[in-house]
Design an enzyme around this catalytic site. Structure first.
Site, short mmCIF file in Angstrom:
data_model
loop_
_atom_site.label_atom_id
_atom_site.label_comp_id
_atom_site.label_asym_id
_atom_site.label_seq_id
_atom_site.Cartn_x
_atom_site.Cartn_y
_atom_site.Cartn_z
N ASP A 1 22.75 -59.39 -27.14
CA ASP A 1 23.54 -60.43 -26.49
C ASP A 1 24.98 -59.99 -26.28
O ASP A 1 25.65 -59.55 -27.22
CB ASP A 1 23.53 -61.70 -27.35
CG ASP A 1 22.19 -62.39 -27.32
OD1 ASP A 1 21.89 -63.06 -26.31
OD2 ASP A 1 21.42 -62.26 -28.29
N ASP B 1 23.25 -53.18 -29.16
CA ASP B 1 23.19 -54.60 -29.45
C ASP B 1 22.54 -55.27 -28.22
O ASP B 1 22.34 -54.62 -27.19
CB ASP B 1 24.62 -55.10 -29.68
CG ASP B 1 24.68 -56.60 -29.93
OD1 ASP B 1 23.89 -57.10 -30.75
OD2 ASP B 1 25.52 -57.26 -29.28
N ASP C 1 29.32 -55.23 -28.46
CA ASP C 1 30.49 -55.98 -27.98
C ASP C 1 31.22 -56.73 -29.08
O ASP C 1 32.14 -57.50 -28.80
CB ASP C 1 30.04 -57.00 -26.92
CG ASP C 1 29.22 -58.14 -27.51
OD1 ASP C 1 28.35 -57.86 -28.37
OD2 ASP C 1 29.44 -59.30 -27.14
#
Length: 225
Positions: free
Chosen positions: A10, A8, A172
């Site tokens: 961000d 991922d 995250d």
């Protein structure tokens, strides 16, 4: 056996919140709304910029129609590009680990819900785009995370064979772990912008709080398979 690792963007590889916050507050101000703070935006991330825009306006008591949100999202993305990602940075040790993984024979790809163009621009600006075999964003395929078909699309482009190859998703957000589970691959949760307790609650195969520990987490997964 080939080895594939998807990241991922961000909150996983980069802290880009300040540039996102600036662009969103610029948009909100243009429509007569008060600014948000960093903590507000952090809680809204993970589902692409359309949902981010919807949540930002909802936080200011506004509920635009979907058609209006389409226009607002276009406007937000234009303002975001204009920031030139001035305050966006890689997390500590992330670049070194990416380069080590590449050297160790891992095929690296990006699988973000952020639109593809800024993903490419950011990774290029940060000097690591060349490490990624594919950079896929939320507009690269017909679905986004947590739909496992998005990861399947990325892995398919890379030549992944689930019968013999290994693949890991690093992220995250619950969307990252849930997409990995749906795609039938491993997941590692990182706790760079979220606390470790929340990261552990995502149900990933491993949790890391520092990129210096990522390779060890990966090796732990490989040892168990």
């Amino acid at each position: 056996m080939a080895k594939f690792i998807l990241f991922d963007l961000d909150g996983t590889l980069i802290d880009g919140v300040d540039d996102i916050l600036f662009a969103m507050n610029d948009l909100l101000a243009a429509h007569g709304h008060d600014a948000l703070v960093r903590h507000d935006i952090e809680a809204m991330l993970g589902d692409g910029t359309w949902m981010l825009t919807k949540r930002a306006f909802a936080a200011r008591g506004s509920e635009p129609s979907d058609a209006m949100l389409d226009e607002l999202n276009i406007d937000f993305n234009a303002r975001y590009v204009e920031t030139d990602y001035a305050y966006t940075r890689l997390f500590e040790n992330a670049e070194a680990v990416l380069r080590q993984l590449k050297s160790d024979g891992w095929t690296i790809a990006l699988a973000s819900n952020k639109p593809e163009a800024p993903c490419k621009a950011i990774l290029t600006k940060l000097g690591v785009a060349d490490l990624f075999s594919i950079i896929a964003g939320g507009d690269s395929f017909e679905v986004k995370k947590p739909d496992g078909r998005f990861l399947g699309f990325v892995l398919g482009q890379l030549g992944f064979d689930q019968k013999v190859d290994t693949a890991i998703m690093v992220g995250d957000h619950a969307n990252d772990v849930n997409a990995a589970r749906a795609a039938g691959i491993h997941a590692i949760a990182v706790a760079m912008e979220i606390d470790e307790t929340r990261a552990k609650s995502l149900g990933a195969d491993a949790v890391v709080t520092d990129y210096a520990d990522l390779v060890s987490a990966i090796n732990g997964i490989l040892d168990r398979t």
